[in-house]
Design an enzyme around this catalytic site. Structure first.
Site, PDB file in Angstrom:
ATOM      1  N   ASN A  23       0.813  -1.211   0.000  1.00 54.43           N
ATOM      2  CA  ASN A  23       0.000   0.000   0.000  1.00 54.43           C
ATOM      3  C   ASN A  23       0.851   1.267   0.000  1.00 54.43           C
ATOM      4  O   ASN A  23       0.440   2.291  -0.553  1.00 54.43           O
ATOM      5  CB  ASN A  23      -0.948   0.001   1.200  1.00 54.43           C
ATOM      6  CG  ASN A  23      -2.021  -1.068   1.073  1.00 54.43           C
ATOM      7  OD1 ASN A  23      -2.310  -1.529  -0.022  1.00 54.43           O
ATOM      8  ND2 ASN A  23      -2.598  -1.474   2.189  1.00 54.43           N
ATOM      9  N   ARG A  97      -6.575  -0.700  -9.021  1.00 54.46           N
ATOM     10  CA  ARG A  97      -7.157   0.394  -8.260  1.00 54.46           C
ATOM     11  C   ARG A  97      -6.116   1.451  -7.899  1.00 54.46           C
ATOM     12  O   ARG A  97      -6.420   2.645  -7.844  1.00 54.46           O
ATOM     13  CB  ARG A  97      -7.836  -0.133  -6.987  1.00 54.46           C
ATOM     14  CG  ARG A  97      -8.532   0.987  -6.229  1.00 54.46           C
ATOM     15  CD  ARG A  97      -9.491   0.514  -5.170  1.00 54.46           C
ATOM     16  NE  ARG A  97     -10.162   1.651  -4.566  1.00 54.46           N
ATOM     17  CZ  ARG A  97     -11.219   2.270  -5.060  1.00 54.46           C
ATOM     18  NH1 ARG A  97     -11.741   1.854  -6.194  1.00 54.46           N
ATOM     19  NH2 ARG A  97     -11.763   3.304  -4.444  1.00 54.46           N
ATOM     20  N   ASP A 121      -9.865  -5.256  -5.645  1.00 55.56           N
ATOM     21  CA  ASP A 121     -10.618  -6.309  -4.969  1.00 55.56           C
ATOM     22  C   ASP A 121     -12.112  -6.003  -4.952  1.00 55.56           C
ATOM     23  O   ASP A 121     -12.521  -4.854  -4.759  1.00 55.56           O
ATOM     24  CB  ASP A 121     -10.137  -6.459  -3.516  1.00 55.56           C
ATOM     25  CG  ASP A 121      -8.770  -7.100  -3.444  1.00 55.56           C
ATOM     26  OD1 ASP A 121      -8.458  -7.913  -4.328  1.00 55.56           O
ATOM     27  OD2 ASP A 121      -8.012  -6.789  -2.509  1.00 55.56           O
ATOM     28  N   ASP A 321      -7.539  -4.642   6.537  1.00 57.54           N
ATOM     29  CA  ASP A 321      -6.877  -5.668   5.733  1.00 57.54           C
ATOM     30  C   ASP A 321      -6.504  -6.908   6.540  1.00 57.54           C
ATOM     31  O   ASP A 321      -6.190  -7.949   5.955  1.00 57.54           O
ATOM     32  CB  ASP A 321      -5.619  -5.100   5.080  1.00 57.54           C
ATOM     33  CG  ASP A 321      -5.935  -4.252   3.853  1.00 57.54           C
ATOM     34  OD1 ASP A 321      -7.081  -4.324   3.376  1.00 57.54           O
ATOM     35  OD2 ASP A 321      -5.050  -3.534   3.382  1.00 57.54           O
ATOM     36  N   MET A 343     -16.045  -1.441   7.274  1.00 57.82           N
ATOM     37  CA  MET A 343     -15.762  -0.598   6.120  1.00 57.82           C
ATOM     38  C   MET A 343     -16.205  -1.192   4.786  1.00 57.82           C
ATOM     39  O   MET A 343     -16.561  -0.456   3.875  1.00 57.82           O
ATOM     40  CB  MET A 343     -14.268  -0.269   6.086  1.00 57.82           C
ATOM     41  CG  MET A 343     -13.818   0.551   7.289  1.00 57.82           C
ATOM     42  SD  MET A 343     -12.048   0.887   7.333  1.00 57.82           S
ATOM     43  CE  MET A 343     -11.873   1.994   5.947  1.00 57.82           C
TER      44      MET A 343
END
Length: 437
Positions: A23, A97, A121, A321, A343
């Site tokens: 990330n 993404r 995802d 995550d 979320m």
């Protein structure tokens, strides 16, 4: 489509070193577009999503040199901005993404940025309003081609600093807005900004490039725009999600593992959250030591005796995550726990595969699952399954490594998107795992 075949039920032993953080790398790679000078980045993970973004940058005209394992130089002095409106970019950008984060630096530096609706995802709705709402506040004009699902922002007269309160503390949204604001005229204030270590790393990198950013590590950022940024050297942090994955793997397989060079100060409440499940997480210098849990692990309860609840939240809360990992680890705990994924409404939909393996899980609704632990009295059973996304995929792999018998996991390209050479690294500590292409 590639496949893993896993012979479960074996104890593992040894040391494993986490890769660079996926990330963070996706943000840092986009930031090389902010300058025409050379940028050196080390500890870049060799994974599908990162490699795909590097390929997009190369097609955009960034000069890229691989200097060694995980070590690159980038120079964005002769970009081909016409590529952004090509069909090639629409095809390549829509499959990743993280490609959304090229818009901020391009908008700040060149006054325009385009992106096809990005993929990623399928874990629930992932809106882009925070990104484009921030750009609009900085003075950009927004357009959306619904037929081609193509977004664009333009600011031919440049961006101007602004005060903004983000509707949600979006990590990628915050990163995108910061990268645009550092080259805007005047001062920008971002309240309710995401403040994950990866955002902090991005800010520190841009400060090294000459940006003026205050409030790093908090949810209130003050940015004074500058005219130009220079090159810099930057090293990517170890991946906290992979570190959490190895903690869960060690507990589920009753293995003694040492996770090397974890950057403890950037892990937040991750170690303490695993301890709530009864897992011993020991700090040894900058390593994590997990002993073999031969007697299992017992879930703690709250002070009033009520059932333990583990939920996600924006940093410094627990990262979403890792909730999939926590859920799998809880299946063999002593006691029960409620997993609350706030979320994303589709992230828990892989639990049917764990139920097929014999796990006791009640899916209460799209966001909550109650797990009744087996305490290793009943081992999970091998099965055939398909990986739906990165984090569910690694969770299913951990379940298969702890299960009795030989499991098969299809669509492991999803796992490869986030984990570097995972089968090779797991075999090095004793896992029985084979890849079939």
């Amino acid at each position: 489509m590639a496949t893993f075949q896993i012979e479960g039920g074996h104890q593992l032993k040894g040391e494993i070193t986490p890769q660079g953080a996926k990330n963070e790398a996706l943000q840092i790679l986009c930031a090389v577009l902010l300058t025409d000078e050379e940028v050196h980045i080390s500890n870049v993970p060799d994974i599908r999503d990162v490699n795909k973004l590097i390929e997009i940058l190369g097609n955009l005209g960034v000069k890229i040199q691989k200097l060694g394992k995980g070590n690159y130089s980038f120079k964005s002095d002769e970009l081909n901005l016409e590529y952004l409106e090509s069909q090639q970019f629409k095809d390549e950008g829509s499959s990743l993404r993280g490609s959304i984060m090229i818009v901020g630096p391009l908008l700040g530096r060149f006054g325009k940025g385009y992106i096809p609706r990005p993929g990623g995802d399928k874990i629930g709705r992932r809106r882009l309003d925070t990104h484009f709402g921030g750009f609009i506040k900085l003075g950009a004009d927004f357009r959306y081609n619904k037929e081609e699902r193509f977004y664009g922002v333009e600011a031919p007269k440049g961006l101007k600093g602004a005060d903004m309160l983000l509707e949600e503390a979006s990590v990628t949204g915050t990163a995108n807005i910061i990268m645009a604001a550092v080259l805007a005229k005047g001062k920008t204030t971002i309240y309710n900004a995401a403040c994950e270590p990866y955002i902090q790393q991005l800010c520190k990198m841009m400060v090294a490039m000459g940006a003026n950013i205050n409030g790093i590590g908090s949810n209130l950022l003050h940015i004074e725009g500058v005219d130009k940024l220079s090159g810099c050297d930057h090293s990517v942090l170890p991946d906290m999600i992979e570190i959490g994955s190895w903690i869960g793997l060690a507990a589920m397989t009753k293995s003694e593992l040492t996770i090397k060079n974890v950057s403890w100060n950037d892990l937040g409440i991750i170690p303490e959250t695993f301890r709530k499940l009864g897992i011993t997480v020991e700090k040894r210098k900058d390593d994590i030591y997990i002993p073999a849990h031969t007697n299992g692990y017992e879930v703690a309860s709250f002070i009033d005796g009520s059932i333990m609840n583990i939920s996600d939240a924006p940093w410094p809360g627990f990262t979403p995550d890792l909730l999939s990992i926590m859920l799998v680890v809880a299946t063999q705990a002593r006691g029960s726990v409620l997993i609350h994924q706030k979320m994303f409404e589709s992230r828990l939909f892989f639990v049917d595969k764990l139920i097929d393996m014999g796990a006791k899980i009640i899916l209460c609704d799209p966001h909550r699952a109650t797990v009744i632990g087996h305490d290793f009295q009943s081992q999970l059973k091998a099965t055939t399954m398909t990986s739906p996304d990165i984090r569910a995929g690694i969770s299913l792999l951990i379940a298969a490594l702890s299960a009795k018998g030989t499991s098969t996991i299809h669509n492991i390209e999803q796992i490869d998107r986030g984990y570097e050479n995972i089968d090779t690294r797991l075999r090095a500590i004793g896992a029985k795992i084979t890849r079939f292409d």
